[in-house]
Structures are given as C-alpha cells and as structure tokens.
Design a protein around this motif. Structure first.
Motif, PDB file in Angstrom:
ATOM      1  N   GLU A 160      15.572   1.457  -5.805  1.00 39.25           N
ATOM      2  CA  GLU A 160      16.086   0.496  -6.792  1.00 39.25           C
ATOM      3  C   GLU A 160      15.645   0.858  -8.212  1.00 39.25           C
ATOM      4  OE1 GLU A 160      14.793  -3.328  -5.435  1.00 39.25           O
ATOM      5  OE2 GLU A 160      16.156  -3.324  -3.709  1.00 39.25           O
ATOM      6  N   VAL A 161      14.607   1.705  -8.301  1.00 32.06           N
ATOM      7  CA  VAL A 161      14.134   2.173  -9.615  1.00 32.06           C
ATOM      8  C   VAL A 161      15.007   3.347 -10.041  1.00 32.06           C
ATOM      9  CG1 VAL A 161      12.153   3.060 -10.923  1.00 32.06           C
ATOM     10  CG2 VAL A 161      11.784   1.490  -8.991  1.00 32.06           C
ATOM     11  N   LYS A 162      15.683   3.227 -11.181  1.00 26.70           N
ATOM     12  CA  LYS A 162      16.639   4.247 -11.632  1.00 26.70           C
ATOM     13  C   LYS A 162      15.986   5.617 -11.786  1.00 26.70           C
ATOM     14  CE  LYS A 162      20.085   5.244 -15.177  1.00 26.70           C
ATOM     15  NZ  LYS A 162      20.577   4.926 -16.515  1.00 26.70           N
ATOM     16  N   GLU A 163      14.790   5.634 -12.385  1.00 27.45           N
ATOM     17  CA  GLU A 163      14.066   6.882 -12.620  1.00 27.45           C
ATOM     18  C   GLU A 163      13.794   7.626 -11.313  1.00 27.45           C
ATOM     19  OE1 GLU A 163       9.748   8.248 -14.482  1.00 27.45           O
ATOM     20  OE2 GLU A 163      10.368   6.153 -14.601  1.00 27.45           O
ATOM     21  N   VAL A 164      13.482   6.858 -10.249  1.00 32.72           N
ATOM     22  CA  VAL A 164      13.193   7.440  -8.935  1.00 32.72           C
ATOM     23  C   VAL A 164      14.481   7.904  -8.271  1.00 32.72           C
ATOM     24  CG1 VAL A 164      12.291   6.954  -6.629  1.00 32.72           C
ATOM     25  CG2 VAL A 164      11.123   6.035  -8.643  1.00 32.72           C
ATOM     26  N   ARG A 165      15.490   7.049  -8.288  1.00 28.12           N
ATOM     27  CA  ARG A 165      16.765   7.324  -7.605  1.00 28.12           C
ATOM     28  C   ARG A 165      17.399   8.638  -8.068  1.00 28.12           C
ATOM     29  NH1 ARG A 165      18.818   2.659  -8.482  1.00 28.12           N
ATOM     30  NH2 ARG A 165      20.106   3.164 -10.280  1.00 28.12           N
ATOM     31  N   GLU A 166      17.268   8.933  -9.350  1.00 31.50           N
ATOM     32  CA  GLU A 166      17.911  10.126  -9.906  1.00 31.50           C
ATOM     33  C   GLU A 166      17.065  11.385  -9.725  1.00 31.50           C
ATOM     34  OE1 GLU A 166      18.527   9.043 -13.946  1.00 31.50           O
ATOM     35  OE2 GLU A 166      20.303   7.809 -13.522  1.00 31.50           O
ATOM     36  N   ASN A 167      15.816  11.208  -9.302  1.00 35.00           N
ATOM     37  CA  ASN A 167      14.892  12.345  -9.309  1.00 35.00           C
ATOM     38  C   ASN A 167      14.419  12.785  -7.921  1.00 35.00           C
ATOM     39  OD1 ASN A 167      13.446  14.273 -10.758  1.00 35.00           O
ATOM     40  ND2 ASN A 167      11.591  13.022 -10.789  1.00 35.00           N
ATOM     41  N   ILE A 168      14.130  11.812  -7.038  1.00 39.51           N
ATOM     42  CA  ILE A 168      13.460  12.132  -5.764  1.00 39.51           C
ATOM     43  C   ILE A 168      14.435  12.640  -4.698  1.00 39.51           C
ATOM     44  CG2 ILE A 168      13.632   9.865  -4.625  1.00 39.51           C
ATOM     45  CD1 ILE A 168      10.579  10.252  -3.946  1.00 39.51           C
ATOM     46  N   GLN A 201       0.832  -1.207   0.000  1.00 42.11           N
ATOM     47  CA  GLN A 201       0.000   0.000   0.000  1.00 42.11           C
ATOM     48  C   GLN A 201       0.872   1.265   0.000  1.00 42.11           C
ATOM     49  OE1 GLN A 201      -2.826  -0.263   3.200  1.00 42.11           O
ATOM     50  NE2 GLN A 201      -3.780   1.704   2.710  1.00 42.11           N
ATOM     51  N   LEU A 202       1.869   1.300   0.894  1.00 38.50           N
ATOM     52  CA  LEU A 202       2.747   2.470   1.016  1.00 38.50           C
ATOM     53  C   LEU A 202       3.653   2.608  -0.213  1.00 38.50           C
ATOM     54  CD1 LEU A 202       3.665   4.837   2.814  1.00 38.50           C
ATOM     55  CD2 LEU A 202       5.339   3.301   3.855  1.00 38.50           C
ATOM     56  N   LEU A 203       4.147   1.482  -0.714  1.00 31.15           N
ATOM     57  CA  LEU A 203       5.027   1.504  -1.899  1.00 31.15           C
ATOM     58  C   LEU A 203       4.292   2.073  -3.114  1.00 31.15           C
ATOM     59  CD1 LEU A 203       7.782   0.731  -3.138  1.00 31.15           C
ATOM     60  CD2 LEU A 203       6.829  -1.526  -3.623  1.00 31.15           C
ATOM     61  N   GLU A 204       3.062   1.632  -3.297  1.00 30.07           N
ATOM     62  CA  GLU A 204       2.253   2.110  -4.430  1.00 30.07           C
ATOM     63  C   GLU A 204       2.003   3.616  -4.319  1.00 30.07           C
ATOM     64  OE1 GLU A 204       0.495   2.131  -7.923  1.00 30.07           O
ATOM     65  OE2 GLU A 204       1.458   0.336  -7.094  1.00 30.07           O
ATOM     66  N   LEU A 205       1.735   4.072  -3.108  1.00 29.23           N
ATOM     67  CA  LEU A 205       1.446   5.485  -2.857  1.00 29.23           C
ATOM     68  C   LEU A 205       2.663   6.359  -3.181  1.00 29.23           C
ATOM     69  CD1 LEU A 205      -0.964   7.129  -1.511  1.00 29.23           C
ATOM     70  CD2 LEU A 205       0.460   7.141   0.529  1.00 29.23           C
ATOM     71  N   LEU A 206       3.838   5.949  -2.698  1.00 31.78           N
ATOM     72  CA  LEU A 206       5.054   6.742  -2.904  1.00 31.78           C
ATOM     73  C   LEU A 206       5.554   6.654  -4.346  1.00 31.78           C
ATOM     74  CD1 LEU A 206       7.055   6.166   0.421  1.00 31.78           C
ATOM     75  CD2 LEU A 206       5.404   7.935  -0.149  1.00 31.78           C
ATOM     76  N   LYS A 207       5.260   5.546  -5.023  1.00 31.20           N
ATOM     77  CA  LYS A 207       5.626   5.429  -6.446  1.00 31.20           C
ATOM     78  C   LYS A 207       4.875   6.463  -7.276  1.00 31.20           C
ATOM     79  CE  LYS A 207       7.288   0.762  -7.501  1.00 31.20           C
ATOM     80  NZ  LYS A 207       6.922  -0.561  -8.038  1.00 31.20           N
ATOM     81  N   ARG A 208       3.616   6.685  -6.893  1.00 31.38           N
ATOM     82  CA  ARG A 208       2.805   7.660  -7.633  1.00 31.38           C
ATOM     83  C   ARG A 208       3.379   9.068  -7.494  1.00 31.38           C
ATOM     84  NH1 ARG A 208      -1.986   4.880  -5.638  1.00 31.38           N
ATOM     85  NH2 ARG A 208      -2.622   6.719  -4.443  1.00 31.38           N
ATOM     86  N   THR A 209       3.964   9.352  -6.338  1.00 32.08           N
ATOM     87  CA  THR A 209       4.606  10.659  -6.145  1.00 32.08           C
ATOM     88  C   THR A 209       5.918  10.729  -6.912  1.00 32.08           C
ATOM     89  OG1 THR A 209       3.657  10.877  -3.927  1.00 32.08           O
ATOM     90  CG2 THR A 209       5.563  12.246  -4.422  1.00 32.08           C
ATOM     91  N   ALA A 210       6.744   9.672  -6.772  1.00 37.98           N
ATOM     92  CA  ALA A 210       8.086   9.674  -7.352  1.00 37.98           C
ATOM     93  C   ALA A 210       8.081   9.619  -8.883  1.00 37.98           C
ATOM     94  CB  ALA A 210       8.888   8.498  -6.791  1.00 37.98           C
ATOM     95  N   ILE A 211       7.146   8.860  -9.453  1.00 39.46           N
ATOM     96  CA  ILE A 211       7.157   8.645 -10.911  1.00 39.46           C
ATOM     97  C   ILE A 211       6.154   9.552 -11.629  1.00 39.46           C
ATOM     98  CG2 ILE A 211       6.758   6.933 -12.742  1.00 39.46           C
ATOM     99  CD1 ILE A 211       7.733   4.800 -10.674  1.00 39.46           C
ATOM    100  N   ASN A 212       4.932   9.666 -11.078  1.00 39.27           N
ATOM    101  CA  ASN A 212       3.880  10.436 -11.768  1.00 39.27           C
ATOM    102  C   ASN A 212       3.765  11.881 -11.287  1.00 39.27           C
ATOM    103  OD1 ASN A 212       3.302   7.962 -12.955  1.00 39.27           O
ATOM    104  ND2 ASN A 212       1.742   7.460 -11.424  1.00 39.27           N
ATOM    105  N   GLY A 213       4.516  12.243 -10.227  1.00 44.77           N
ATOM    106  CA  GLY A 213       4.455  13.614  -9.701  1.00 44.77           C
ATOM    107  C   GLY A 213       3.155  13.931  -8.994  1.00 44.77           C
ATOM    108  N   GLU A 214       2.532  12.890  -8.395  1.00 47.73           N
ATOM    109  CA  GLU A 214       1.250  13.066  -7.689  1.00 47.73           C
ATOM    110  C   GLU A 214       1.514  13.297  -6.197  1.00 47.73           C
ATOM    111  OE1 GLU A 214      -2.062   9.956  -6.188  1.00 47.73           O
ATOM    112  OE2 GLU A 214      -1.628   9.846  -8.342  1.00 47.73           O
ATOM    113  N   SER A 215       1.032  14.409  -5.663  1.00 46.01           N
ATOM    114  CA  SER A 215       1.250  14.704  -4.235  1.00 46.01           C
ATOM    115  C   SER A 215       0.337  13.847  -3.366  1.00 46.01           C
ATOM    116  CB  SER A 215       0.996  16.182  -3.956  1.00 46.01           C
ATOM    117  OG  SER A 215       2.021  16.969  -4.529  1.00 46.01           O
TER     118      SER A 215
END
Length: 434
Positions: free
Chosen positions: A86-94, A46-60
């Motif tokens: 572990e996700v490259k896109e997230v690691r370089e951005n967040i 649940q928490l992983l899905e929520l934070l992925k939406r912020t990190a990848i889709n820019g959803e607050s």
C-alpha cells in the motif's frame, strides 16, 4: 398474501441464502488478505517493521516464522505484504520471490524459479556459471541501479523452510543468508516452518550467517477468545446487501453460541486442536446445511458437523468391507490378543478363520483358499494391514509377516454399525476380546 408475493419472497430469500453460503465458504476456505488476524497482532507489527526497513531503507534482514500447521504463518505473511504494497515507494521498488520446499526440491530448480520470478531469463540467456553463488550473485547484480541505496530490494519468502535445509550442502540458504549479511543487493529472507528445532538442522556456516530473528506463532488464546472467533467468523458484515436478514442471522449466531450443547462441541474441538483451520472446517460443515427452508444454523447442525470432524477414517473403511474380509480382521485381532501383538502371516490368519468356519459350518459359508487370499490382499491395499518389512524375493506371500493397523476398540465400534452383520461373527469378535 398473493401467490405472486410468496413467489417473490421465496426468490429473494433463495438469493439471500446463496449470498450467505458464498460469503461463508470464501471466508472459511480462502485465506483472505482482508480478513482479521486472531491473536497475532504483535507478530504482525514485528514482521511489518522488519520488512519496511528492507523495502524503504535498503537494510538486509533474515527472519524465521515458526509455528504449528494452521497457526497463521502464511496468513500473517500475506497480511504484511498487502500492507507493505500500500506504500507507493515500496510498491514501485520491491521485488518478491516465493519459493516452496515441496515444489523446489533442489537448488537447481530453486534457482530457475528465482530467475523466472525476477524476469531475468533473457539476461541469463545461455551463460554458463561456475557455481551456484556466482549464478545468484549475477542475478542480484542485474537488479542493481548503481550503488546499494538505489539497488532494487528483493524479498524472498521460503515456505516449508525445513525442506530447503535438506538440500545438498544447504547451498541456497548459505548464499541467501550470505548476501543478507554482506553489503550487496538489499534482500530480506523470510522462512516459514513448523519445525521448532530448525536451527539445529542448519549447518554451522549457514547458522553463522543467519540473523537469529525468530517470530513464534503458538495459538495462545483461551476458550473465550475461541468463542469470539467463532462469532466473528459466522456473523454477517454490515455491508451485506440484505439488511433485514443481517440482524436475524447475527442474533441467531449469538443465541447459538450461548447453547450449552454447542459450547461442549466447540470445547471438545478446542481441546483437540486450537488450529483455526480445523475450526473453520467444522463451521463450514455446519453452514453447508442451510437452505431456503432451513435458513439458520442450529445446534443439531453443529453437533452433526462435530461428529463428522471426529469420524475415524479407518473405522469407516471397515464399514464397507465384505463379511469375509471382516472375518479375517477378527481372526487377526484374535491372533493379536493371543500372541500379545506379535506379527502374523496369511497362513496363521487362514487357519484361525478355518477353525471358526468349522465350528459354525451351518451358518457361515466356507470360501476357497485363493478367494480368502484375494480378500487378504484387498485389506493390504486398503492399508488396514502392513508388512513388517519390504517384499522379499525369498519369502512366499503367504508367509510374509504383517501387522494390523486397527485396535480392538475400532473393530468393535465398526461391528456395532456394520449393516446386517451375522450374529455368529459378532459373537466371535466378542469372544476374542475375552
């Protein structure tokens, strides 16, 4: 077998035991991000899905993780952040900001810490801001790289979240939740707290900006699962270097947990607290007894560890008192029995002690009043007694009202194991019960 061969075996065995001890201590003392999550897999997703939406889709987003101490709130957050990184896109951005209510005791300190963790000290420089909101907005604006889709997502982890609620006007929380609700920099606010009534503590304006997402951790596993956790925590992994030792150790752990005495100890611990930290403390105390001559944990080690975990700290203090201090505690107990737990003062305790000394003048040494006062003050410093009210300028210290912080059972149990306790003192304590 030659002496040389014996010496080599002993050395290898010694190294093996050291490795086992190191592995178990790291497992029990440090919350490893590589360790297993017990009973909170659903909350993890649940928490992983929520934070992925912020990190990848820019959803607050904003969320509260609620559960008693030791239920795994911090461990869950660490596991999710590790998986996220572990996700490259997230690691370089967040970007991550970790705040703790015990350290950041007001909004000014919190803002300084946010600035430091975002590496924006040089950007802020000597600028003067009219309000907290203006300062926070400036910090988040500095992270923007064009439009909302290309802004740098910021993840705020607020440990001891309930302490931030007590900040003046809840300014920090208001502004963080306000940003998470508006189309500004994408941020996720994750609060960790053990207060079930946390929403009731929030101001109306803060509550209205919170998403009302809550993740509960309640240690809902049964005793069978609890035993499996013990087994997993005590067992050696397949990658342990000493392959021959793994099989023997794990077989011993299996037979240990089938022992009825061991199950009784673990059952008591389970009913007392499902908190895994207290279980790990019990297992660490048991595992600390292993040596080259005693390479495996046995039932007596766990029984001894169980006694240590349930030991009464106040009763332990009584074991180290002098006979005079022990007599004063018995006098206080006698006064509590006589007056139904009403507060007492030094003069009442001294009079009670004097009556006992006069009855047993041939066996008990009589101390001067200043010496007795010193012993009484020592009990106050040890927090075995406490004043009913704060110290008063107009009340003499002999007449300050006190309460005893020990009950009758604690006193009697301590007397049973007190070394060389005079028989008359024991008899006096027993007579005061009657």
């Amino acid at each position: 077998m030659s002496k040389r061969k014996l010496k080599e075996d002993s050395f290898t065995n010694g190294e093996c035991i050291s490795k086992v001890q190191r592995l178990l201590r790291e497992r029990f003392c440090h919350q490893s991000q590589n360790g297993k999550l017990f009973g909170i897999e659903l909350q993890y997703k649940q928490l992983l899905e929520l934070l992925k939406r912020t990190a990848i889709n820019g959803e607050s987003n904003s969320v509260l993780i609620i559960g008693p101490r030791g239920s795994g709130k911090t461990l869950l957050t660490c596991h999710v952040l590790k998986k996220l990184m572990e996700v490259k896109e997230v690691r370089e951005n967040i970007l991550q900001v970790h705040l703790n209510g015990l350290l950041q005791t007001n909004d000014k300190i919190a803002l300084k810490e946010i600035t430091r963790q975002l590496n924006l000290e040089n950007v802020v420089g000597d600028k003067v801001f009219g309000s907290f909101a203006e300062n926070l907005t400036f910090l988040l604006e500095a992270l923007k790289r064009g439009d909302r889709a290309h802004s740098c997502p910021v993840l705020f982890i607020l440990d001891e979240f309930d302490l931030f609620v007590h900040h003046k006007n809840q300014t920090l929380l208001y502004n963080l939740f306000d940003v998470s609700q508006s189309a500004q920099t994408p941020i996720a606010v994750v609060g960790l707290t053990c207060r079930l009534d946390i929403l009731e503590l929030m101001e109306k304006r803060v509550k209205s900006r919170f998403s009302h997402r809550q993740i509960y951790l309640m240690n809902s596993f049964d005793f069978k699962k609890y035993l499996n956790i013990c087994k997993e925590q005590l067992s050696l992994p397949a990658e342990f270097p000493e392959k021959s030792f793994i099989q023997k150790w794990n077989k011993n752990v299996q037979s240990l947990l089938e022992d009825q005495k061991v199950q009784d100890v673990l059952q008591n611990q389970f009913h007392y607290s499902k908190d895994l930290r207290s279980l790990f403390m019990l297992l660490m105390l048991a595992s600390s007894s292993i040596t080259v001559s005693h390479p495996y944990i046995n039932a007596s080690d766990l029984l001894e560890a169980g006694k240590h975990c349930r030991m009464d700290s106040k009763a332990n203090i009584v074991h180290g008192l002098s006979v005079l201090e022990l007599c004063l505690i018995i006098a206080m107990k006698h006064l509590n029995d006589t007056y139904g737990g009403e507060p007492f003062n030094f003069q009442m305790v001294y009079n009670e002690y004097q009556r006992f000394v006069q009855r047993k003048a041939h066996t008990v040494y009589s101390f001067e009043k200043p010496v007795v006062m010193k012993a009484y003050e020592h009990l106050l410093h040890l927090e075995l007694i406490k004043p009913v009210e704060g110290p008063s300028m107009c009340t003499q210290r002999e007449y300050l009202l006190m309460n005893l912080l020990l009950d009758n059972n604690q006193i009697m149990d301590a007397l049973q194991v007190y070394p060389n306790c005079p028989t008359d003192v024991k008899q006096w304590a027993t007579s005061s019960v009657n």
